[in-house]
Scaffold this motif. Structure first.
Motif, PDB file in Angstrom:
ATOM      1  N   ARG A 200      49.770  20.062  32.509  1.00  0.00           N
ATOM      2  CA  ARG A 200      49.189  18.642  32.446  1.00  0.00           C
ATOM      3  C   ARG A 200      48.960  17.879  33.791  1.00  0.00           C
ATOM      4  N   VAL A 201      49.750  17.999  34.639  1.00  0.00           N
ATOM      5  CA  VAL A 201      49.929  17.448  36.087  1.00  0.00           C
ATOM      6  C   VAL A 201      48.773  18.205  36.877  1.00  0.00           C
ATOM      7  N   GLY A 202      48.923  19.544  36.803  1.00  0.00           N
ATOM      8  CA  GLY A 202      47.937  20.650  37.457  1.00  0.00           C
ATOM      9  C   GLY A 202      46.589  20.396  37.052  1.00  0.00           C
ATOM     10  N   VAL A 203      46.157  20.294  35.786  1.00  0.00           N
ATOM     11  CA  VAL A 203      44.822  19.930  35.556  1.00  0.00           C
ATOM     12  C   VAL A 203      44.289  18.845  35.938  1.00  0.00           C
ATOM     13  N   CYS A 204      45.193  17.651  35.760  1.00  0.00           N
ATOM     14  CA  CYS A 204      44.642  16.316  36.395  1.00  0.00           C
ATOM     15  C   CYS A 204      44.563  16.522  37.859  1.00  0.00           C
ATOM     16  N   TRP A 205      45.098  17.433  38.644  1.00  0.00           N
ATOM     17  CA  TRP A 205      44.999  17.395  40.069  1.00  0.00           C
ATOM     18  C   TRP A 205      44.113  18.298  40.549  1.00  0.00           C
ATOM     19  N   GLY A 206      43.153  18.903  39.611  1.00  0.00           N
ATOM     20  CA  GLY A 206      42.131  19.856  40.109  1.00  0.00           C
ATOM     21  C   GLY A 206      42.511  21.247  39.831  1.00  0.00           C
ATOM     22  N   ALA A 207      43.729  21.701  39.311  1.00  0.00           N
ATOM     23  CA  ALA A 207      44.098  23.088  39.025  1.00  0.00           C
ATOM     24  C   ALA A 207      43.165  23.669  37.911  1.00  0.00           C
ATOM     25  N   LYS A 208      43.524  25.046  37.898  1.00  0.00           N
ATOM     26  CA  LYS A 208      42.928  25.543  36.511  1.00  0.00           C
ATOM     27  C   LYS A 208      44.276  25.809  35.648  1.00  0.00           C
ATOM     28  N   ALA A 209      44.184  25.357  34.351  1.00  0.00           N
ATOM     29  CA  ALA A 209      45.373  25.551  33.487  1.00  0.00           C
ATOM     30  C   ALA A 209      45.637  27.130  33.517  1.00  0.00           C
ATOM     31  N   GLU A 210      44.932  28.141  33.369  1.00  0.00           N
ATOM     32  CA  GLU A 210      45.331  29.431  33.119  1.00  0.00           C
ATOM     33  C   GLU A 210      46.130  29.922  34.294  1.00  0.00           C
ATOM     34  N   THR A 211      46.107  29.211  35.627  1.00  0.00           N
ATOM     35  CA  THR A 211      46.729  29.671  37.054  1.00  0.00           C
ATOM     36  C   THR A 211      48.304  29.701  36.396  1.00  0.00           C
ATOM     37  N   PHE A 212      48.767  28.442  35.612  1.00  0.00           N
ATOM     38  CA  PHE A 212      50.163  28.194  35.646  1.00  0.00           C
ATOM     39  C   PHE A 212      50.699  29.074  34.420  1.00  0.00           C
ATOM     40  N   TYR A 213      49.924  30.299  33.973  1.00  0.00           N
ATOM     41  CA  TYR A 213      50.456  31.127  33.132  1.00  0.00           C
ATOM     42  C   TYR A 213      50.675  32.320  33.605  1.00  0.00           C
ATOM     43  N   GLY A 214      50.550  32.305  34.953  1.00  0.00           N
ATOM     44  CA  GLY A 214      50.646  33.649  35.842  1.00  0.00           C
ATOM     45  C   GLY A 214      52.126  33.421  36.566  1.00  0.00           C
ATOM     46  N   LEU A 215      51.781  34.362  37.450  1.00  0.00           N
ATOM     47  CA  LEU A 215      53.210  34.419  38.434  1.00  0.00           C
ATOM     48  C   LEU A 215      53.476  33.627  39.059  1.00  0.00           C
ATOM     49  N   SER A 216      52.682  32.602  39.558  1.00  0.00           N
ATOM     50  CA  SER A 216      52.919  31.487  40.603  1.00  0.00           C
ATOM     51  C   SER A 216      53.325  30.346  39.572  1.00  0.00           C
ATOM     52  N   GLY A 217      53.007  30.367  38.406  1.00  0.00           N
ATOM     53  CA  GLY A 217      53.465  29.285  37.361  1.00  0.00           C
ATOM     54  C   GLY A 217      54.573  29.584  36.429  1.00  0.00           C
ATOM     55  N   LEU A 218      54.336  30.356  35.363  1.00  0.00           N
ATOM     56  CA  LEU A 218      55.382  30.716  34.545  1.00  0.00           C
ATOM     57  C   LEU A 218      56.415  31.531  34.933  1.00  0.00           C
ATOM     58  N   GLY A 219      55.915  32.658  35.866  1.00  0.00           N
ATOM     59  CA  GLY A 219      56.665  33.541  36.575  1.00  0.00           C
ATOM     60  C   GLY A 219      57.481  33.051  37.561  1.00  0.00           C
ATOM     61  N   ASP A 220      57.249  31.972  38.461  1.00  0.00           N
ATOM     62  CA  ASP A 220      58.190  31.310  39.093  1.00  0.00           C
ATOM     63  C   ASP A 220      59.040  30.460  38.361  1.00  0.00           C
ATOM     64  N   LEU A 221      58.669  29.715  37.367  1.00  0.00           N
ATOM     65  CA  LEU A 221      59.297  28.963  36.507  1.00  0.00           C
ATOM     66  C   LEU A 221      60.494  29.658  36.063  1.00  0.00           C
ATOM     67  N   LEU A 222      60.147  31.065  35.394  1.00  0.00           N
ATOM     68  CA  LEU A 222      61.486  31.545  34.798  1.00  0.00           C
ATOM     69  C   LEU A 222      62.481  32.414  35.815  1.00  0.00           C
ATOM     70  N   ALA A 223      61.949  32.616  37.003  1.00  0.00           N
ATOM     71  CA  ALA A 223      62.758  33.142  37.997  1.00  0.00           C
ATOM     72  C   ALA A 223      64.125  31.919  38.407  1.00  0.00           C
ATOM     73  N   THR A 224      63.272  30.640  38.876  1.00  0.00           N
ATOM     74  CA  THR A 224      63.827  29.520  39.227  1.00  0.00           C
ATOM     75  C   THR A 224      64.690  28.975  38.122  1.00  0.00           C
ATOM     76  N   CYS A 225      64.333  28.768  37.046  1.00  0.00           N
ATOM     77  CA  CYS A 225      65.229  28.043  35.799  1.00  0.00           C
ATOM     78  C   CYS A 225      66.437  29.059  35.382  1.00  0.00           C
ATOM     79  N   ASN A 226      66.451  30.510  35.833  1.00  0.00           N
ATOM     80  CA  ASN A 226      67.176  31.208  35.306  1.00  0.00           C
ATOM     81  C   ASN A 226      68.306  31.731  36.263  1.00  0.00           C
ATOM     82  N   SER A 227      68.134  31.494  37.347  1.00  0.00           N
ATOM     83  CA  SER A 227      68.864  32.112  38.684  1.00  0.00           C
ATOM     84  C   SER A 227      69.903  30.983  39.405  1.00  0.00           C
ATOM     85  N   PRO A 228      71.186  31.359  39.465  1.00  0.00           N
ATOM     86  CA  PRO A 228      72.045  30.512  40.463  1.00  0.00           C
ATOM     87  C   PRO A 228      71.495  30.801  41.982  1.00  0.00           C
ATOM     88  N   LEU A 229      70.735  31.757  42.162  1.00  0.00           N
ATOM     89  CA  LEU A 229      70.299  31.689  43.508  1.00  0.00           C
ATOM     90  C   LEU A 229      69.387  30.561  43.917  1.00  0.00           C
TER      91      LEU A 229
END
Length: 310
Positions: A200-229
């Motif tokens: 929602r934020v990204g599209v409002c700021w000029g990004a493409k929605a599909e980008t967030f379902y790739g490595l830099s969006g969903l991928g990074d989200l999964l890694a960061t939300c699941n790792s004590p590192l």
């Protein structure tokens, strides 16, 4: 050195900058690393550089960009930003700061599910390099691709950058979720709805929605939300253990960019009337207004609605 060796200047000798420098060096490129505590001068580090990679913290981006502006930068040098955050004063992303400072140079964003300790162990990882210039993105792709580090290209730099930036706020919430032992169902719902906020934020700021379902969006989200590192995850987890934010940050190794990002994001979203309920609750927790458990209760008590109503 191979005939196609490039001269790489890495700005920032922290875990992330050092990891990227190590990859480029192992690929046969001439790598120089600069840090404020080091002995190498900034001018010598960037002299004749084909690629200038910035891995400094968000608060240092504008300052280092201004310092470089006064130096002799090769005309065809490509700037790569590997910083995840938003500038407190302007809400600009790192790539926007670099592009404003060096308008005639190509800017490439490097972002993905890249926890530095795992990269240093040469565990399999993937990332995205994004630029409005396909040529620049492909150059950076070749320089950093290896058997252990798979690099994809993308032509939506703002989307790739915001994916890596906005997920840090959700990672704080995710850490609190685990700290409170709320279970798998709650965490799955939190991360999924967090991704909705990011889009929602990204599209409002000029990004493409599909980008967030790739490595830099969903991928990074999964890694960061699941790792004590993840430092941002650790902030949330320890807040749920009744530690104060000041106590956490004093002992944290490195910068948890999600803390500053959350504040900037809340301010700008209020100005633009963007709904970010999870981020707002994280902000209130970081400000000490409510506890992580109270934030959960308020999210659960929100008015019921359709899943997709944007």
């Amino acid at each position: 050195m191979p005939s196609d060796s490039k001269s790489i200047a890495v700005l920032g000798a922290g875990a992330w900058g050092s990891s990227l420098a190590s990859i480029a060096s192992a690929n046969g490129h001439d790598v120089k690393i600069w840090s404020r505590s080091g002995s190498a001068s900034l001018a010598d580090t960037v002299k004749d550089a084909d690629i200038i990679l910035s891995a400094v913290s968000m608060k240092g981006v504008s300052k280092i960009a201004m310092e470089l502006q006064s130096l002799s930068i090769p005309e065809n040098a490509v700037f790569v930003t590997a910083t995840k955050g938003l500038e407190a004063e302007t809400a600009c992303t790192p790539s926007q700061i670099w592009q404003k400072t060096f308008p005639t140079h190509s800017i490439v964003v490097l972002s993905g599910p890249n926890l530095s300790p795992e990269i240093q162990q040469k565990l399999p990882s993937a990332t995205v390099v994004a630029s409005y210039s396909a040529t620049a993105a492909e150059l950076v792709q070749v320089v950093f691709s290896s058997r252990h580090f798979r690099v994809y290209t993308n032509l939506d730099p703002i989307g790739v950058e915001l994916g890596g930036t906005l997920k840090n706020v959700i990672a704080i919430a995710s850490g609190s979720c685990d700290g409170l032992q709320l279970g798998t169902n709650a965490k799955a719902a939190l991360v999924t709805r967090g991704l909705t906020e990011m889009v929602r934020v990204g599209v409002c700021w000029g990004a493409k929605a599909e980008t967030f379902y790739g490595l830099s969006g969903l991928g990074d989200l999964l890694a960061t939300c699941n790792s004590p590192l993840s430092r941002n995850y650790q902030v949330g987890y320890q807040l749920a253990q009744n530690k104060t934010l000041d106590q956490i940050l004093i002992h944290l190794k490195g910068t948890a960019e999600g803390v500053n990002t959350c504040s900037v994001l809340v301010k700008r979203s209020r100005e633009q009337n963007i709904s970010i309920p999870i981020t707002q609750q994280v902000y209130r927790v970081l400000q000490g207004e409510i506890s992580p458990r109270q934030a959960l209760e308020e999210l659960m008590e929100r008015n019921i609605k359709p899943e997709y109503n944007d």
